[in-house]
Design an enzyme around this catalytic site. Structure first.
Site, mmCIF file in Angstrom:
data_model
loop_
_atom_site.group_PDB
_atom_site.id
_atom_site.type_symbol
_atom_site.label_atom_id
_atom_site.label_comp_id
_atom_site.label_asym_id
_atom_site.label_seq_id
_atom_site.Cartn_x
_atom_site.Cartn_y
_atom_site.Cartn_z
ATOM 1 N N GLY A 261 61.167 -68.600 70.019
ATOM 2 C CA GLY A 261 59.723 -69.095 70.120
ATOM 3 C C GLY A 261 59.797 -70.507 70.798
ATOM 4 N N GLY B 83 56.465 -72.761 70.952
ATOM 5 C CA GLY B 83 55.185 -73.166 70.762
ATOM 6 C C GLY B 83 55.515 -74.347 70.017
ATOM 7 N N ASP C 240 55.276 -81.422 58.844
ATOM 8 C CA ASP C 240 55.931 -80.058 58.957
ATOM 9 C C ASP C 240 57.596 -79.713 59.028
ATOM 10 O OD1 ASP C 240 53.557 -78.580 59.220
ATOM 11 O OD2 ASP C 240 53.344 -79.069 61.436
ATOM 12 N N THR D 36 44.963 -79.274 61.727
ATOM 13 C CA THR D 36 45.551 -77.951 62.277
ATOM 14 C C THR D 36 45.204 -77.608 63.484
ATOM 15 O OG1 THR D 36 46.132 -75.890 61.368
ATOM 16 C CG2 THR D 36 43.996 -76.531 60.952
ATOM 17 N N SER E 40 42.143 -71.089 56.925
ATOM 18 C CA SER E 40 43.133 -71.959 56.266
ATOM 19 C C SER E 40 43.377 -71.813 54.747
ATOM 20 C CB SER E 40 42.644 -73.510 56.476
ATOM 21 O OG SER E 40 43.753 -74.200 55.861
ATOM 22 N N LYS F 135 46.583 -80.665 66.623
ATOM 23 C CA LYS F 135 47.683 -81.534 66.234
ATOM 24 C C LYS F 135 48.074 -82.529 67.215
ATOM 25 C CE LYS F 135 49.741 -78.397 62.786
ATOM 26 N NZ LYS F 135 51.050 -77.886 62.183
ATOM 27 N N SER G 77 44.875 -74.477 53.154
ATOM 28 C CA SER G 77 45.391 -75.350 52.462
ATOM 29 C C SER G 77 44.107 -76.006 51.377
ATOM 30 C CB SER G 77 45.106 -76.478 53.734
ATOM 31 O OG SER G 77 46.220 -76.330 54.581
#
Ligand code: ATR
Length: 275
Positions: free
Chosen positions: A129, A131, A106, A66, A19, A70, A21
Site C-alpha cells: 500500500g 496511502g 500513528d 482524521t 469513528s 490529517k 474514537s
C-alpha cells in the site's frame, strides 16, 4: 456527569460518524473517573481552518484529526512536532498556553501494537500500500531499524513516489510476492483489501519465513483473510485494532492528564462499536 469545569476534546473528520474514537476515549474517561468529554466533530474541508482555530476559542484541550484532514491540519498549527513533519500528517492537536501543537501518534501506535510480537530480526520489511497510512508505518520501520523496506502497491508510481520521499530502494512490482517476501521479517498490509465490503488480498505467502510477523492495519474484520492465512501456516500475526487503541494514548494523556491503558476490556468495548 460533567461539571462546568469539564475538559473537552474530540475528533475532527469528514465523515466522522463511523469513528471509534469517541467510544475509545469515552471508555477511558469513565474508567478513570475524569470530568471530561470527547465528542465527534463533523467538519468539512471548507470549515477546517475555522474549526481548528475555534478549538482554542472554545477552550478545548485539543482534538484528534482524521480522514481527510490529517495533511491539511498542519497548516493551522502554531507548531508541528518532528514526527508529524516526517510523516507529513497531523493526527493529534494539543492546546497548551494558548498555542496549538500538532503531532502524529500513528507511528507510536503502530510500534506499540507489534512490539511484543516482533522478533529480533530487523532485516527486511514488506509494506503493501502507498496511502496515508503507509507513511506512518514507514517512519516506524525506519525508527525500529529495518535495513531493507520494500514497498509494493497496485499503482507502482505511488510506491515509487513514497520510496523517493523516504529515501528507500525502488518499489517491488505488485504481485511479485516471491521476490518481495523471501527472507522477510515483517509483512504489513496498509491497503484497504480485506476490509468488510472490499475484495480480499490475493497474496502468495509460500516463501515467507515462518518466523515473520504479519500485521494488518485493517481491523474490520479483526481477523482478515491475510491474518488467517498467516496463522494457518504458523506465522505470528497481529490485528490492526491495537494500532487504533495505542495511537490514542498520547493524546488522552496530554488532554486529560492521566495515562490510559490498553486492556482486554477496552478492546471488547471498542469492538462492540464495530457491530
Ligand atoms: P489510506 O490513506 O488509508 O492508506 P488510500 O490512500 O485510499 O488510503 O490508500 C488505499 C490503498 O489501498 C492504496 O495503496 C491502494 O492502491 P492504489 O494506490 O493502487 O490505489 C490500495 N488498494 C485499494 N484497492 C485495491 C485493490 N483492489 N487492489 C490493490 N490495492 C488496492
Amino acid at each position: 456527569m460533567l461539571s462546568g469545569a469539564a475538559i473537552l476534546a474530540g475528533v475532527i473528520g469528514d465523515p466522522v460518524s463511523h469513528s471509534l474514537s469517541p467510544r475509545l476515549h469515552g471508555y477511558w474517561l469513565q474508567q478513570l473517573g475524569i470530568d471530561g468529554a470527547y465528542v465527534p466533530l463533523h467538519v468539512g474541508a471548507d470549515n477546517l481552518e475555522t474549526a481548528i482555530r475555534g478549538l482554542k476559542a472554545l477552550g478545548f484541550a485539543g482534538a484528534n484529526v482524521t480522514v481527510p484532514h490529517k495533511e491539511a491540519a498542519a497548516d493551522f498549527c502554531d507548531e508541528v512536532d518532528e514526527m508529524a513533519e516526517r510523516v507529513g500528517a497531523v493526527n493529534t492537536l494539543v492546546i497548551k498556553d494558548g498555542e496549538l501543537h500538532g503531532s502524529n501518534t500513528d507511528v507510536f501506535g503502530f510500534e506499540e501494537n507489534i512490539r511484543a510480537e516482533l522478533g529480533s530480526g530487523r532485516g527486511r520489511a514488506v509494506l503493501l500500500g502507498a496511502g496515508g497510512a503507509a507513511r506512518a508505518v514507514i517512519v516506524a520501520l525506519q525508527d525500529m531499524g529495518f535495513a531493507d523496506i520494500r514497498l509494493m502497491n497496485r499503482t507502482t508510481a505511488r510506491a515509487e513516489s513514497l520510496a523517493w520521499d523516504f529515501g528507500l530502494e525502488t518499489a517491488v512490482k505488485w504481485g511479485a510476492w516471491e521476490e518481495a517476501l523471501d527472507g522477510a521479517d515483517l509483512l504489513i498490509n496498509t491497503t484497504s483489501l480485506g476490509m468488510t465490503g472490499q475484495p480480499a488480498l490475493e497474496i502468495d505467502l509460500a516463501v515467507l519465513p515462518n518466523s515473520a510477523l504479519v500485521t494488518d492495519l485493517v481491523y474490520n474484520p479483526l481477523e482478515t483473510p491475510l491474518l488467517a492465512a498467516a496463522r494457518e501456516r504458523g506465522n505470528p500475526a497481529v490485528d490492526g485494532l491495537g494500532m487504533l487503541l495505542h495511537q490514542a494514548r498520547p493524546g488522552f494523556e496530554a488532554w486529560f492528564g492521566a495515562a490510559p491503558e490498553v486492556t482486554e476490556g477496552l478492546r471488547a468495548h471498542v469492538l462492540q462499536g464495530l457491530g
